[in-house]
Design an enzyme around this catalytic site. Structure first.
Site, short mmCIF file in Angstrom:
data_model
loop_
_atom_site.label_atom_id
_atom_site.label_comp_id
_atom_site.label_asym_id
_atom_site.label_seq_id
_atom_site.Cartn_x
_atom_site.Cartn_y
_atom_site.Cartn_z
N TYR A 134 -3.15 -0.10 10.02
CA TYR A 134 -3.01 -0.48 8.61
C TYR A 134 -1.60 -0.17 8.12
O TYR A 134 -0.94 -0.98 7.47
CB TYR A 134 -4.06 0.27 7.80
N SER A 139 0.84 -1.20 0.00
CA SER A 139 0.00 0.00 0.00
C SER A 139 0.88 1.25 0.00
O SER A 139 2.09 1.14 0.22
CB SER A 139 -0.85 0.01 1.29
C1 GCO Z 1 -6.97 5.07 3.29
C2 GCO Z 1 -7.14 4.15 2.09
C3 GCO Z 1 -5.81 3.49 1.76
C4 GCO Z 1 -5.88 2.85 0.42
C5 GCO Z 1 -4.59 2.22 -0.03
C6 GCO Z 1 -3.58 3.25 -0.33
O1 GCO Z 1 -7.84 5.10 4.15
O2 GCO Z 1 -5.94 5.76 3.29
O3 GCO Z 1 -8.15 3.24 2.31
O4 GCO Z 1 -5.53 2.61 2.73
O5 GCO Z 1 -6.86 1.87 0.38
O6 GCO Z 1 -4.09 1.29 0.86
O7 GCO Z 1 -2.43 2.61 -0.82
#
Ligand code: GCO
Length: 264
Positions: free
Chosen positions: A160, A147
């Site tokens: 995340y 990501s």
């Molecule tokens: C967020 C997005 C990101 C994208 C992606 C970016 O809330 O910033 O959902 O997480 O999905 O991962 O690369």
């Protein structure tokens, strides 16, 4: 000769979380290059059956297996069923992922752990059990879906980012340990794509929507099909000496500091 390098005929590709979104888009790319797609999901058998219909409507051979990628016993059972019923897995795409948008100081520990479990631990679990066959056959491809958060922080997505940052390094270490077996492990780093996962922040008038369009040199959100090419490249012989790298498909976000909104 050159186009042959991208031919995936006879190959079997397991794509976790491939009933929709980016997972489905990458799986369609691999399928259209000739691979048989093993579709995985965990929400419902109906969702998997509906996805199979979509793949078949586009001429792609697909079979569905419902299992929870965070549960090692389910993964072991699913992989042995797939390998006896469909065939040996040549390509593994660790795509299944979740996100919880909460400021870190307000985030519950179990929520933090849940994100790490799906986005970082499950790629390890599934890879650990798929790679054994690849090591025995001295060939294989593993693609971990990273990501922007493998490189950048952002308010509210701390768990995340921790997972996706960790996944980048797990990718490098898998390459370090498994390249000697002619197994190529790499990552794909999607930028901001129009999916159900980004729908809440991609609404017209939503400040984040404007921010992304302004922050992305391509000045738009990505279309999931934009990921198919990178998946085919990293799943095919064309990448036989590419190992431990993340291919960012982001419209140029990581290439730039960005620009103020008054600049064209
Ligand atoms: C967020 C997005 C990101 C994208 C992606 C970016 O809330 O910033 O959902 O997480 O999905 O991962 O690369």
């Amino acid at each position: 000769m050159s186009i042959e390098l991208f031919n995936l005929s006879g190959k079997i590709a397991l794509v976790t979380g491939s009933t929709h979104g980016l997972g489905m888009a990458m799986a369609k790319g691999l399928g259209k290059a000739g691979a048989t797609i093993v579709v995985n999901g965990n929400s419902s058998q109906q969702k998997i059956d509906d996805a199979i219909k979509i793949y078949e409507s586009e001429g792609i051979k697909a079979v569905g297996y419902k299992f929870n990628v965070t549960k090692e016993d389910e993964v072991i059972d699913a992989i042995s069923a797939i390998q006896s019923e469909v065939g040996l897995i040549d390509i593994l795409v660790n795509n299944a992922g979740i996100i919880k948008r909460t400021p870190l100081e307000d985030m519950e520990v179990e929520d933090f752990k849940a994100v790490i479990d799906v986005d970082l631990v499950s790629p390890f679990i599934v890879s650990k059990h798929v790679v054994k066959g690849m090591i025995a056959r001295k060939q294989g491809k593993i693609i971990n879906i990273c990501s922007m958060m493998s490189e950048l922080g952002r308010n509210t997505v701390g768990a995340y980012a921790a997972a996706k940052g960790g996944l980048k390094m797990l990718t490098q270490n898998m390459a370090t340990e498994w390249a000697k077996h002619n197994i190529q492990t790499n990552g794909i780093g999607p930028g901001y794509f129009a999916t159900s996962q980004t729908a809440p922040i991609r609404v017209d008038g939503h400040p984040f929507n404007e921010f992304i369009i302004n922050r992305t040199p391509a000045a738009k959100w990505g279309d999931p099909d934009d990921l198919a090419g990178a998946a085919i490249f990293l799943g095919s012989r064309a990448s036989d000496f590419v190992n431990g790298h993340v291919v960012y498909v982001d419209g140029g976000i990581l290439a730039t500091i960005g620009k103020p909104s008054n600049e064209k």
